[in-house]
Write an enzyme that holds these catalytic residues in place. Sequence first.
Site, short mmCIF file in Angstrom:
data_model
loop_
_atom_site.label_atom_id
_atom_site.label_comp_id
_atom_site.label_asym_id
_atom_site.label_seq_id
_atom_site.Cartn_x
_atom_site.Cartn_y
_atom_site.Cartn_z
N GLU A 1 10.01 1.14 10.76
CA GLU A 1 11.07 2.14 10.53
C GLU A 1 10.40 3.50 10.67
O GLU A 1 9.60 3.90 9.82
CB GLU A 1 11.66 2.00 9.12
CG GLU A 1 12.37 0.68 8.86
CD GLU A 1 13.65 0.55 9.66
OE1 GLU A 1 14.15 1.57 10.18
OE2 GLU A 1 14.14 -0.57 9.79
N GLU B 1 9.93 15.76 15.87
CA GLU B 1 10.21 15.71 14.43
C GLU B 1 9.29 16.67 13.70
O GLU B 1 8.07 16.55 13.77
CB GLU B 1 9.99 14.28 13.91
CG GLU B 1 10.41 14.13 12.47
CD GLU B 1 10.14 12.74 11.91
OE1 GLU B 1 9.02 12.24 12.09
OE2 GLU B 1 11.05 12.17 11.28
N GLY C 1 7.16 4.91 8.32
CA GLY C 1 6.31 6.09 8.45
C GLY C 1 6.54 6.72 9.82
O GLY C 1 7.59 6.55 10.44
N SER C 2 5.51 7.42 10.29
CA SER C 2 5.66 8.16 11.55
C SER C 2 5.61 7.20 12.75
O SER C 2 5.01 6.12 12.67
CB SER C 2 4.53 9.18 11.67
OG SER C 2 3.28 8.51 11.61
N VAL D 1 1.86 6.43 13.82
CA VAL D 1 1.15 5.35 13.09
C VAL D 1 1.87 4.02 13.33
O VAL D 1 1.23 2.97 13.47
CB VAL D 1 1.04 5.68 11.58
CG1 VAL D 1 0.39 4.52 10.83
CG2 VAL D 1 0.25 6.97 11.35
N GLY D 2 3.19 4.07 13.44
CA GLY D 2 3.97 2.85 13.68
C GLY D 2 3.53 2.12 14.95
O GLY D 2 3.45 0.89 14.98
N CYS E 1 13.68 11.01 6.96
CA CYS E 1 13.73 10.50 8.33
C CYS E 1 15.12 10.73 8.91
O CYS E 1 15.30 10.86 10.12
CB CYS E 1 13.40 9.03 8.35
SG CYS E 1 14.33 8.10 7.14
N LYS F 1 0.89 -1.17 0.00
CA LYS F 1 0.00 0.00 0.00
C LYS F 1 0.93 1.22 0.00
O LYS F 1 1.59 1.50 0.98
CB LYS F 1 -0.88 -0.02 1.26
CG LYS F 1 -2.19 0.68 1.16
CD LYS F 1 -2.25 2.17 1.30
CE LYS F 1 -1.68 2.89 2.47
NZ LYS F 1 -1.44 4.32 2.11
P1 NAD Z 1 2.63 8.37 8.02
O1 NAD Z 1 2.90 7.56 9.23
O2 NAD Z 1 1.61 9.44 8.08
O3 NAD Z 1 2.18 7.42 6.80
C1 NAD Z 1 2.96 6.34 6.39
C2 NAD Z 1 2.08 5.32 5.70
O4 NAD Z 1 1.17 4.80 6.66
C3 NAD Z 1 1.23 5.87 4.56
O5 NAD Z 1 1.17 4.94 3.52
C4 NAD Z 1 -0.15 6.01 5.20
O6 NAD Z 1 -1.20 5.90 4.28
C5 NAD Z 1 -0.15 4.84 6.16
N1 NAD Z 1 -1.07 5.00 7.30
C6 NAD Z 1 -1.43 6.15 7.92
N2 NAD Z 1 -2.31 5.88 8.89
C7 NAD Z 1 -2.51 4.54 8.90
C8 NAD Z 1 -3.32 3.67 9.66
N3 NAD Z 1 -4.13 4.11 10.63
N4 NAD Z 1 -3.26 2.35 9.39
C9 NAD Z 1 -2.47 1.87 8.40
N5 NAD Z 1 -1.70 2.66 7.64
C10 NAD Z 1 -1.71 3.97 7.88
O7 NAD Z 1 4.06 8.93 7.54
P2 NAD Z 1 4.42 9.82 6.28
O8 NAD Z 1 3.91 11.21 6.53
O9 NAD Z 1 4.02 9.16 5.02
O10 NAD Z 1 6.01 9.79 6.33
C11 NAD Z 1 6.73 10.60 7.18
C12 NAD Z 1 7.22 9.83 8.38
O11 NAD Z 1 7.91 8.66 7.95
C13 NAD Z 1 8.22 10.60 9.20
O12 NAD Z 1 7.95 10.40 10.56
C14 NAD Z 1 9.54 9.98 8.82
O13 NAD Z 1 10.56 10.14 9.77
C15 NAD Z 1 9.16 8.56 8.63
N6 NAD Z 1 10.15 7.85 7.79
C16 NAD Z 1 10.96 6.93 8.40
C17 NAD Z 1 11.92 6.26 7.65
C18 NAD Z 1 12.82 5.23 8.31
O14 NAD Z 1 13.33 4.36 7.59
N7 NAD Z 1 13.04 5.26 9.60
C19 NAD Z 1 12.06 6.53 6.29
C20 NAD Z 1 11.22 7.48 5.71
C21 NAD Z 1 10.24 8.13 6.48
#
Ligand code: NAD
Length: 511
Positions: free
Chosen positions: A265, A400, A243-244, A247-248, A299, A190
């Site tokens: 991650e 962040e 992602g964040s 959400v993680g 990130c 996704k």
């Molecule tokens: P996000 O957490 O908002 O979204 C990431 C993904 O999760 C998207 O595909 C989104 O649709 C999905 N998502 C959101 N809510 C969800 C839910 N309730 N259930 C299932 N899936 C859901 O993050 P973002 O804004 O896309 O990315 C930015 C974040 O990602 C920052 O915090 C950044 O530090 C982090 N990031 C981390 C790494 C790493 O490897 N550590 C790399 C890149 C980005």
Amino acid sequence: MANETAPNPVQSGQATTKVYKNFIDGEWVESSTGQTFENRNPADTRDVVGIFQRSGKADVDAAVDAAKRAFAKWRLVPAPRRAEILFRASEMLMDHKEEYSRDMTREMGKVIKETRGDTQEAIDCGYYTAGEGRRLFGPTVPSELPNKFAMAVRQPIGVCGMIAPWNFPMAIPSWKIFPALVSGNTCVIKPAEDTPLSTLNFVRTLSDAGVPKGVINIVSGYGPEAGMPLVEHKDVRAVSFTGSSEVGRLIGETAARSFKHCSLELGGKNPMIVMEDANLDLAIDGGLWGAFGTTGQRCTATSRIILHKSIYKQFVEKFIEKAKKIKVGNGLDESIEMGPAINEKQLKRDFSYIEIGKNEGAKLLSGGNRIEDGDLKYGFFLQPTVFGDVNPKMRIAQEEIFGPVVCMIPCDNLEHGIEIANDIGYGLSSSLYTRDVNRAFAAIRDLDAGITYVNAPTIGAEVHLPFGGVKATGNGHREGGIGAIDFYTEWKSIYIDYSDRLQKAQIDRPE
Ligand code: NAD
């Protein structure tokens, strides 16, 4: 190719906008919800990049079913053969590198030089991972009993569900999909709602390279609607999320309920320490690249620059002078150095943190305003922003922001710098500028982060070393290198007794 994904072009504004579909079981299909969403260029919101499927649980179920059926065959394809397909996909990505990089700049705003880097990272990951097809090493060890053979082999897990962020929309999916496939798993991804096209370009390339139907599937849509059903699905055995941290946590808790493998991650707030003996010009250029590359939306972005007090003033003055000269604009123009924020929500978040910083008493030294000259008013542009005299406990130094906002923090010495660097909830990347090897090794040992750079900023990971962080940045898994293979395989230990008699481990011992 375009026709495959756009059989039903719709009229939008002056131009025809492509409609992109999900890829399930080797077919391009519309979502069962009948709903779609627009993907707009953040550098110019008049430009609609494409219309994508707004998928729901039924679409995820269909994709997981297909992946489950495909797993029965794919797991039996010899790993070197699987790897050949991945190698071919990398060659094909190379052929399309410019086209895919331009698509990426258009859908996410990152400047073209950097999106070429993003595509290249996926290519590198493919070449590296294809080599694993002839390795996938496991241990062969002596048995404690005579005439007995002992070893362990890696086995695939099954269907893997992947959820990706928007900031590296081809590189990050490649870090997940290539190692999962070479290990014999099947995948449903996704992509982020802001960048489905780049991930779709990647998946289509895999299919064109010969990945069999059902082995790789893509379902676009919003997180709670299309992401969560994937995490909850009983037939998904491994979940990989980037992602964040917010959400993680939700993903981790949900996956744990059905004992899924789960790799998280997450966010970062990465420090770069500059000592008084460092090459200051090098450190300034590194800091600018680390803080404002990808508009600060990495990130691993350098968001805290911790400076020895004796060089603080000199460093900050020169840094600001150069930050003011950064050319901000549409990333398809080769001369542009920094693109827009990904969307309006992120732009508002950047401004809210700028207000928080001012209210906390940090000095706004440069930037802080929206850029709206000419056509830039149609995009989400913000000046590179520098805060000085930041107290490490302030929110702008702890949370962040994910934008082009960097904090300058003075320190007394290396120990103090490391203490500030470590006094934070995250632990992804870190960096130290010094010409003193003793200090460099002490920092490598003591910085609490998954990655440490010496004389380079906090960004620039390569695909063949483990990538990930400590504390709120993750849950102990790593992408990249062998760490990814470890995540996508299960160990099976094998004992072969050729003694022709019953031998009892731990019990049959010579007196
Ligand atoms: P996000 O957490 O908002 O979204 C990431 C993904 O999760 C998207 O595909 C989104 O649709 C999905 N998502 C959101 N809510 C969800 C839910 N309730 N259930 C299932 N899936 C859901 O993050 P973002 O804004 O896309 O990315 C930015 C974040 O990602 C920052 O915090 C950044 O530090 C982090 N990031 C981390 C790494 C790493 O490897 N550590 C790399 C890149 C980005």
